[in-house]
Design a protein around this motif. Structure first.
Motif, mmCIF file in Angstrom:
data_model
loop_
_atom_site.group_PDB
_atom_site.id
_atom_site.type_symbol
_atom_site.label_atom_id
_atom_site.label_comp_id
_atom_site.label_asym_id
_atom_site.label_seq_id
_atom_site.Cartn_x
_atom_site.Cartn_y
_atom_site.Cartn_z
ATOM 1 N N LEU A 288 68.881 13.800 79.181
ATOM 2 C CA LEU A 288 67.832 13.482 80.136
ATOM 3 C C LEU A 288 66.608 14.354 79.874
ATOM 4 C CD1 LEU A 288 70.008 13.193 83.354
ATOM 5 C CD2 LEU A 288 68.523 11.381 82.474
ATOM 6 N N GLY A 289 65.430 13.803 80.154
ATOM 7 C CA GLY A 289 64.212 14.576 79.991
ATOM 8 C C GLY A 289 63.962 15.443 81.208
ATOM 9 N N ASP A 290 63.091 16.427 81.036
ATOM 10 C CA ASP A 290 62.679 17.277 82.135
ATOM 11 C C ASP A 290 61.165 17.395 82.059
ATOM 12 O OD1 ASP A 290 62.336 19.198 84.087
ATOM 13 O OD2 ASP A 290 63.731 20.653 83.224
ATOM 14 N N PRO A 291 60.401 16.811 82.993
ATOM 15 C CA PRO A 291 60.748 16.529 84.382
ATOM 16 C C PRO A 291 61.089 15.073 84.713
ATOM 17 C CG PRO A 291 58.377 16.535 84.160
ATOM 18 C CD PRO A 291 58.932 16.811 82.787
ATOM 19 N N GLU A 292 61.315 14.191 83.733
ATOM 20 C CA GLU A 292 61.613 12.794 84.058
ATOM 21 C C GLU A 292 62.877 12.644 84.909
ATOM 22 O OE1 GLU A 292 60.031 12.428 79.718
ATOM 23 O OE2 GLU A 292 61.065 13.916 80.937
ATOM 24 N N THR A 293 63.849 13.550 84.703
ATOM 25 C CA THR A 293 65.104 13.464 85.452
ATOM 26 C C THR A 293 64.866 13.450 86.954
ATOM 27 O OG1 THR A 293 66.232 14.662 83.691
ATOM 28 C CG2 THR A 293 67.348 14.572 85.817
ATOM 29 N N GLN A 294 63.916 14.246 87.404
ATOM 30 C CA GLN A 294 63.686 14.407 88.838
ATOM 31 C C GLN A 294 63.328 13.074 89.511
ATOM 32 O OE1 GLN A 294 63.299 16.616 86.467
ATOM 33 N NE2 GLN A 294 62.435 18.549 87.166
ATOM 34 N N PRO A 295 62.272 12.372 89.089
ATOM 35 C CA PRO A 295 61.990 11.082 89.737
ATOM 36 C C PRO A 295 63.034 10.008 89.438
ATOM 37 C CG PRO A 295 60.445 11.475 87.933
ATOM 38 C CD PRO A 295 61.211 12.738 88.145
ATOM 39 N N ILE A 296 63.638 10.034 88.249
ATOM 40 C CA ILE A 296 64.638 9.022 87.900
ATOM 41 C C ILE A 296 65.854 9.118 88.825
ATOM 42 C CG2 ILE A 296 66.374 8.423 86.154
ATOM 43 C CD1 ILE A 296 64.241 8.881 84.033
#
Length: 587
Positions: A288-296
């Protein structure tokens, strides 16, 4: 269940938070964790890269599932080690992790399985690499083959910059073994987006699409970072492009690994460059990417644990994702000096105050507890994430929360999500309504034509028979939303176009789809035979009709749009030129 999460950043805090919501889980450990993860899990003082110690801990504490956040342990072979000791772990094995661990491997994999990407080659000899630079021309990208803490990609605008980058990697070894092989490739232009999916080696299940902001300052200025914010959904990845990403990138990548006797189990992340309605892969990641994980994960409504287990067990085909239709927005708050050198140990204030909104969560990335206080321990410190009924609402809520947080020297971008707002400000002019999602392969030809003429649209599904009220509501409300043309595609009795036409004064174009034993003739005849007063313009059966529907919609709109009329005229000339070229070839 007992679960161990490996890692200590914003991605891992988000994973721990999401896993903690599962009724299947009794205990969560996080190694090494941070000040935020300790709210939901027990921190374990083991580095994420110490895979032997992690395996010993998992064995001793009877861990039922280990979830790996960062790429380092995966590339080092933590999955293989755990498997050899009878331990269950979510994440690809060492060979599959080469998709991120070796840019040369990834490039060759994409070329082998016709996955769209940039032109490029790998080199160990600096002179040969420089010759290839001259061949491709600048601007150009020089990449260290291995993991280089996010710093191994250098965009060069001159030959000298490219030559210096090659020498620094191969000759000066600034990235150590990671730069012994360099990949030289063309620069891709366009807009970036992140497409992330779960895989069990056979089935690929997409997570919500997102868009990251890599540059340190507003307006995408300054050096690259690990990510200064992200949002989901990402309007740049519309219905057609998401379908393309799955069919042209994710599925070939996973199927290609399977052909090479490696089942890709875990997260596959494709960094995409989008231009002129085409996609090319910038890179693959295996986490998972960071910060993409947060909204996903904010938008993922499923219990995540069964999905993670299904990837490991090979049963992902039994699952579907449920996605919150609302938007999610993450703003990263960083330490002064990042992405360069920065101070740590600064006390953070306002976390509880920022989380008073029930749909806002402050995820910790670079924090630790020191003398009973939460203090900074990294460059990217917090990821403030909010849900909202619209992108703008999510943005507003996230920035209100950011204003309540502070530590010495803190800063954050003020324009996260601005690109999404700009795209959403352009309302759709064409509504595309399908009788079923199985009609999409045909209707995709309509989307291609609308995109060619830069006509904004939206796509939805409504059945004339199963959801007649929805079909009627879509039709009756379309004009108020600024829609100029409605295109309806359906098979069998094909009454969808008629139902739509009965509830609107807008022009309706019907596309008969061959979904029955009559190969679409039933659809064609049903669409043609509308009663007087309910006109539907009928296209040919299938893809040719879908193509013409897109062109016809453009012609209708162009009656009051001179710019679009010029594009149509140019398109006609383009077609004529192609015919002339064919005539020349025959002659």
């Amino acid at each position: 269940m007992k679960i161990l999460v490996v890692g200590g950043g914003g991605r891992e805090h988000t994973l721990v938070w999401k896993i903690s919501k599962s009724k299947l889980v009794d205990k969560i450990y996080c190694a090494p964790g941070n000040a935020g993860t300790s709210e939901f899990s027990e921190s374990v003082p083991i580095s994420a890269d110490d895979i032997d110690a992690l395996a010993n801990f998992a064995e001793k504490n009877k861990i039922d599932l280990t979830v790996v956040g960062p790429e380092g342990p995966l590339v080092a072979g933590i999955s293989d080690l755990f498997k050899s000791r009878g331990l269950k772990l979510f994440g690809p094995d060492k060979k599959a992790a080469l998709l991120e661990g070796s840019k040369d491997f990834a490039k060759k994999h994409m070329q082998r399985y016709n996955i769209p990407t940039s032109i490029g080659k790998a080199f160990t000899d600096s002179a040969e690499a420089k010759a290839y630079v001259k061949y491709l021309g600048v601007p150009i990208v020089i990449k260290a083959d291995g993991l280089a803490a996010g710093k191994g990609v250098i965009l060069c605008t001159t030959e000298k910059e490219a030559f210096d980058a090659i020498d620094s990697m191969i000759e000066d070894k600034i990235f150590g073994a990671a730069g012994e092989v360099v990949v030289v490739e063309e620069t891709l232009e366009g807009e970036e987006a992140s497409f992330i999916a779960l895989s069990d080696g056979k089935t690929v299940l997409a997570l919500p699409e997102s868009q990251d902001h890599k540059r340190i300052f507003d307006n995408d200025e300054g050096p690259n970072t690990g990510g200064m914010g992200a949002y989901s959904p990402a309007p740049v990845l519309d219905t057609m492009l998401k379908k393309m990403a799955m069919e042209e990138v994710m599925l070939p990548a996973v199927k290609g690994m399977a052909k090479e006797d490696t089942l890709f189990k875990g997260i596959l992340y494709a960094g995409l460059m989008i231009k002129d309605n085409k996609i090319k892969v910038l890179e693959f990641n295996v986490r998972l990417g960071d910060p993409e994980t947060q909204p996903i994960l904010m938008r993922l409504e499923n219990d995540i644990v069964p999905l993670l287990e299904a990837c490991v067990d090979g049963t992902l085909h039994l699952h579907k994702t449920s996605i919150d239709p609302r938007a999610a927005m993450c703003v990263v708050i960083s330490s002064k000096g990042y992405p360069g050198s920065y101070e740590t140990g600064e006390e953070i204030f306002g976390i509880k105050n920022a989380e008073k909104d029930a749909e806002t969560k402050v995820f910790h990335a670079g924090t630790k507890i020191q003398d009973g206080k939460v203090v900074t321990s990294g460059g990217r410190v917090l990821g403030v994430t909010s849900l909202g009924d619209s992108v703008q609402t999510a943005i507003d809520k996230a920035y209100v929360a950011c204003s309540k947080l502070s530590f010495n020297g803190h800063f954050y971008r003020k324009d996260i999500g601005a690109r999404a707002i700009k795209k959403l400000e352009t309302p759709p002019k064409v509504a595309i309504i399908m009788g079923s999602d199985s009609d999409f392969p045909v209707m995709q030809e309509t989307l291609k034509m609308l995109k060619k003429f830069d006509i904004p649209y939206y796509v939805t599904v409504a059945s004339a028979h199963r959801t007649p009220a929805k079909a009627a509501e879509l039709a009756s409300s379309a004009k108020e939303k600024g829609i100029k043309v409605i295109i309806a595609g359906a098979g069998h009795a094909a009454h969808l176009a008629g139902v739509i036409a009965a509830h609107t004064t807008l022009p309706v174009l019907g596309i008969p789809i061959a979904s029955s034993a009559l190969q679409g003739m039933d659809s064609l005849l049903a669409t043609v035979q509308m009663p007087p007063g309910i006109p539907v313009a009928t296209m040919a059966i299938g893809k040719p009709g879908a193509t013409n529907a897109g062109i016809f919609a453009a012609q209708i709109i162009a009656a009051s749009d001179d710019k679009l009329s010029k594009k149509l005229s140019d398109y006609k000339k383009e077609m004529a030129a192609k015919v002339a070229k064919k005539a020349e070839n025959i002659a």
